[in-house]
Design an enzyme around this catalytic site. Structure first.
Site, PDB file in Angstrom:
ATOM      1  N   LYS A  84     -19.356  40.705  -3.000  1.00 60.27           N
ATOM      2  CA  LYS A  84     -18.444  40.052  -2.044  1.00 60.27           C
ATOM      3  C   LYS A  84     -18.887  38.610  -1.848  1.00 60.27           C
ATOM      4  O   LYS A  84     -20.052  38.338  -1.534  1.00 60.27           O
ATOM      5  CB  LYS A  84     -18.506  40.767  -0.689  1.00 60.27           C
ATOM      6  CG  LYS A  84     -17.603  41.974  -0.591  1.00 60.27           C
ATOM      7  CD  LYS A  84     -17.790  42.650   0.741  1.00 60.27           C
ATOM      8  CE  LYS A  84     -16.519  42.698   1.538  1.00 60.27           C
ATOM      9  NZ  LYS A  84     -16.663  43.515   2.760  1.00 60.27           N
TER      10      LYS A  84
HETATM   11  O1  G3P Z   1     -13.552  45.110   5.276  1.00 62.85           O
HETATM   12  C1  G3P Z   1     -13.678  44.139   6.248  1.00 62.85           C
HETATM   13  C2  G3P Z   1     -14.039  44.759   7.522  1.00 62.85           C
HETATM   14  O2  G3P Z   1     -15.308  45.290   7.442  1.00 62.85           O
HETATM   15  C3  G3P Z   1     -13.894  43.927   8.731  1.00 62.85           C
HETATM   16  O3  G3P Z   1     -13.425  44.781   9.675  1.00 62.85           O
HETATM   17  O4  G3P Z   1     -13.001  45.596  11.912  1.00 62.85           O
HETATM   18  O5  G3P Z   1     -14.857  43.949  11.514  1.00 62.85           O
HETATM   19  O6  G3P Z   1     -12.482  43.242  11.382  1.00 62.85           O
HETATM   20  P1  G3P Z   1     -13.445  44.360  11.208  1.00 62.85           P
END
Ligand code: G3P
Length: 216
Positions: A84
Site C-alpha cells: 500500500k
Molecule cells: O481500508 C481502509 C480502511 O482501513 C479505513 O477505514 O474506517 O478507518 O475509515 P476507516
C-alpha cells in the site's frame, strides 16, 4: 465482486477465511496498532500463510526512494503481498518505478477520481477510494468508486478498484452495484452481511417443527 477483510486481527482473518468468503486482507498502521502483536513481520507472515490471494501491507516511508526500497523489501516476504502506497507525489513516483518491477501496489488514501486516475496511469494494481471517510464529511464516497470504475473501463485501464473505509452492509451493496472489483470490509460488517433475523427465526422454527415430526 470479491470481498477482502479490512483488519490485522488474525483470529478474525482465520474465521473469515475458513468460511470461504474472503480472498484477501487489507491492513494499515492503525489496524496493526489495535492488535497485541509486537513483531510486525511475523504477524504479516502469519496472515500471508493463509490461503489468500491478496494481503495489503502499508509502506510507511514518506519519500519516493524510501517507498521504493520498502516496497521491494516488504514484497519479498511472501508472494501474496501487495504494497500500500499513499496518494502523494512521492507515491506516484514510487509506483511508476515499482509497477515496472511487477510489485503489486494498492494506491491508498484515495479521495477523488482524479487521484484514482493518476494511480492507474502510473500502473497501480489497485486503487482504494475511502468511502466512509468521505461520507463522514458529507461527500458522496461511493461516487469516487463509481467514477473510477467507469473511467478505468472506458480506457481499458487494468487497475482494480477496492471500495475501502466500508462502514456498513449497505456500503457493500452500493459498491457491488457500481462495479467495484473488491470491497474491503471490517469483520463486524462481514458478520452483519451473513446474518438476518428472519433467517434465525426460520432456522429455529424448522428445528422446532422437525422435533414435533420426530415425536410422532
Ligand atoms: O481500508 C481502509 C480502511 O482501513 C479505513 O477505514 O474506517 O478507518 O475509515 P476507516
Amino acid at each position: 465482486m470479491r470481498i477482502f477483510l479490512d483488519t490485522a486481527n488474525i483470529e478474525h482473518i482465520r474465521h473469515a477465511a475458513k468460511l470461504g468468503i474472503i480472498s484477501g486482507v487489507t491492513t494499515n498502521p492503525s489496524l496493526v496498532a489495535r492488535e497485541k502483536s509486537v513483531d510486525f513481520k511475523a504477524a504479516v507472515l502469519e496472515i500471508c500463510a493463509l490461503p489468500l490471494e491478496h494481503v495489503s501491507v502499508e509502506a510507511l516511508s514518506l519519500d519516493a526512494q524510501g517507498m521504493i526500497e520498502e516496497a521491494r523489501h516488504i514484497s519479498s516476504w511472501a508472494p501474496n503481498i501487495t504494497v500500500k502506497i499513499p496518494v502523494s507525489e512521492a507515491g506516484l513516483e514510487a509506483i511508476s518505478v515499482i509497477s515496472r518491477e511487477k510489485i503489486k501496489t494498492n494506491f491508498t488514501l484515495c479521495f477523488s477520481a482524479n487521484q484514482a486516475l493518476l494511480g492507474a496511469i502510473v500502473g497501480a494494481t489497485y486503487v482504494s477510494p475511502f468511502v466512509g471517510r468521505l461520507d463522514d464529511i458529507s461527500h458522496q464516497g461511493m461516487q469516487v468508486v463509481e467514477d473510477a470504475v467507469e473511467i478505468f473501463k472506458k480506457y481499458d485501464l487494468h487497475t482494480q478498484v477496492i471500495a475501502a473505509s466500508i462502514r456498513h452492509p449497505l456500503h457493500v451493496i452500493a459498491a457491488a452495484k457500481v462495479g467495484a472489483h473488491i470491497a474491503t470490509v471490517p469483520y463486524n460488517v462481514l458478520m452483519q452481511m451473513i446474518r438476518h433475523p428472519l433467517t434465525d427465526i426460520g432456522i429455529a422454527r424448522f428445528a422446532d417443527d422437525w422435533r414435533e415430526v420426530m415425536k410422532k
